[in-house]
Scaffold this motif. Structure first.
Motif, PDB file in Angstrom:
ATOM      1  N   GLN A  16       0.939  -0.985   0.151  1.00 35.91           N
ATOM      2  CA  GLN A  16       0.212   0.023   0.468  1.00 35.91           C
ATOM      3  C   GLN A  16       0.851   1.563   0.041  1.00 35.91           C
ATOM      4  N   ALA A  17       0.115   2.361  -0.535  1.00 36.71           N
ATOM      5  CA  ALA A  17       1.190   3.933  -0.332  1.00 36.71           C
ATOM      6  C   ALA A  17       0.647   4.054   0.970  1.00 36.71           C
ATOM      7  N   GLY A  18       2.314   4.587   1.499  1.00 36.90           N
ATOM      8  CA  GLY A  18       2.511   5.260   2.435  1.00 36.90           C
ATOM      9  C   GLY A  18       3.709   5.876   2.598  1.00 36.90           C
ATOM     10  N   CYS A  65       5.370  -3.077  -9.990  1.00 35.15           N
ATOM     11  CA  CYS A  65       6.804  -3.215  -9.688  1.00 35.15           C
ATOM     12  C   CYS A  65       7.865  -3.473 -10.845  1.00 35.15           C
ATOM     13  N   THR A 114       6.800   4.502  -0.223  1.00 39.12           N
ATOM     14  CA  THR A 114       6.041   4.581  -1.273  1.00 39.12           C
ATOM     15  C   THR A 114       5.135   5.068  -1.671  1.00 39.12           C
ATOM     16  N   PRO A 115       4.923   6.227  -2.731  1.00 43.73           N
ATOM     17  CA  PRO A 115       4.665   7.032  -3.045  1.00 43.73           C
ATOM     18  C   PRO A 115       3.313   6.143  -3.294  1.00 43.73           C
ATOM     19  N   THR A 116       3.609   5.352  -4.486  1.00 44.68           N
ATOM     20  CA  THR A 116       1.739   4.815  -4.346  1.00 44.68           C
ATOM     21  C   THR A 116       2.125   3.192  -4.583  1.00 44.68           C
ATOM     22  N   THR A 117       0.370   2.796  -4.464  1.00 44.06           N
ATOM     23  CA  THR A 117       0.297   0.977  -4.295  1.00 44.06           C
ATOM     24  C   THR A 117       1.117   0.860  -5.272  1.00 44.06           C
ATOM     25  N   GLU A 118       1.513  -0.544  -5.051  1.00 41.39           N
ATOM     26  CA  GLU A 118       2.489  -1.293  -5.891  1.00 41.39           C
ATOM     27  C   GLU A 118       2.194  -2.065  -5.551  1.00 41.39           C
ATOM     28  N   ALA A 163      -3.092   0.517 -10.019  1.00 40.85           N
ATOM     29  CA  ALA A 163      -1.758   0.687  -9.088  1.00 40.85           C
ATOM     30  C   ALA A 163      -0.127  -0.308  -9.732  1.00 40.85           C
ATOM     31  N   LYS A 164       0.564   1.165  -9.935  1.00 39.41           N
ATOM     32  CA  LYS A 164       1.181   0.853 -10.287  1.00 39.41           C
ATOM     33  C   LYS A 164       2.366  -0.449 -10.199  1.00 39.41           C
TER      34      LYS A 164
END
Length: 114
Positions: A57-59, A98, A62-66, A95-96
């Motif tokens: 999850q983004a947090g 990886c 980690t700028p975006t959910t991957e 979602a991005k």
């Protein structure tokens, strides 16, 4: 030595008694030897199954959910196992994937647009 009985019947009885006593002594020796043996080491705990897919999850950091493959080295410790269907849905919702394990390829998703 010992005085033994002179007749065959009593000699056979004595022989039977000695055989039974010897069997009991040997059994006791086996039990004591087994108790004195060290216990085998406990079996290692089974490793948890590697998930096929995971989400981070983004947090912080980690700028975006991957979305990652379950065995991805870049996923870190916050990888949460997800189903194939959810991985496809998350990728479809933006979602991005990886950059290291490229889960979009085996899932049959189009590559992300820059």
């Amino acid at each position: 030595m010992y005085d033994l009985p002179p007749d065959l019947d009593r000699l056979r009885t004595l022989e039977t008694w000695l055989t039974l006593t010897l069997d009991r002594v040997r059994q006791q020796i086996k039990e004591v030897e087994q108790r004195q043996q060290p216990a085998p080491p406990p079996a290692p705990a089974p490793r948890p199954r590697t998930p096929d897919w995971g989400i981070v999850q983004a947090g912080i950091g980690t700028p975006t959910t991957e979305i990652h493959r379950g065995d991805c080295w870049a996923a870190g410790k916050t990888l949460q196992p997800i189903s194939t269907e959810r991985a496809r849905a998350e990728l479809g919702d933006g979602a991005k994937p990886c950059d290291a394990c490229r889960p979009d390829r085996p899932l049959g998703m189009p590559p992300p647009q820059p």
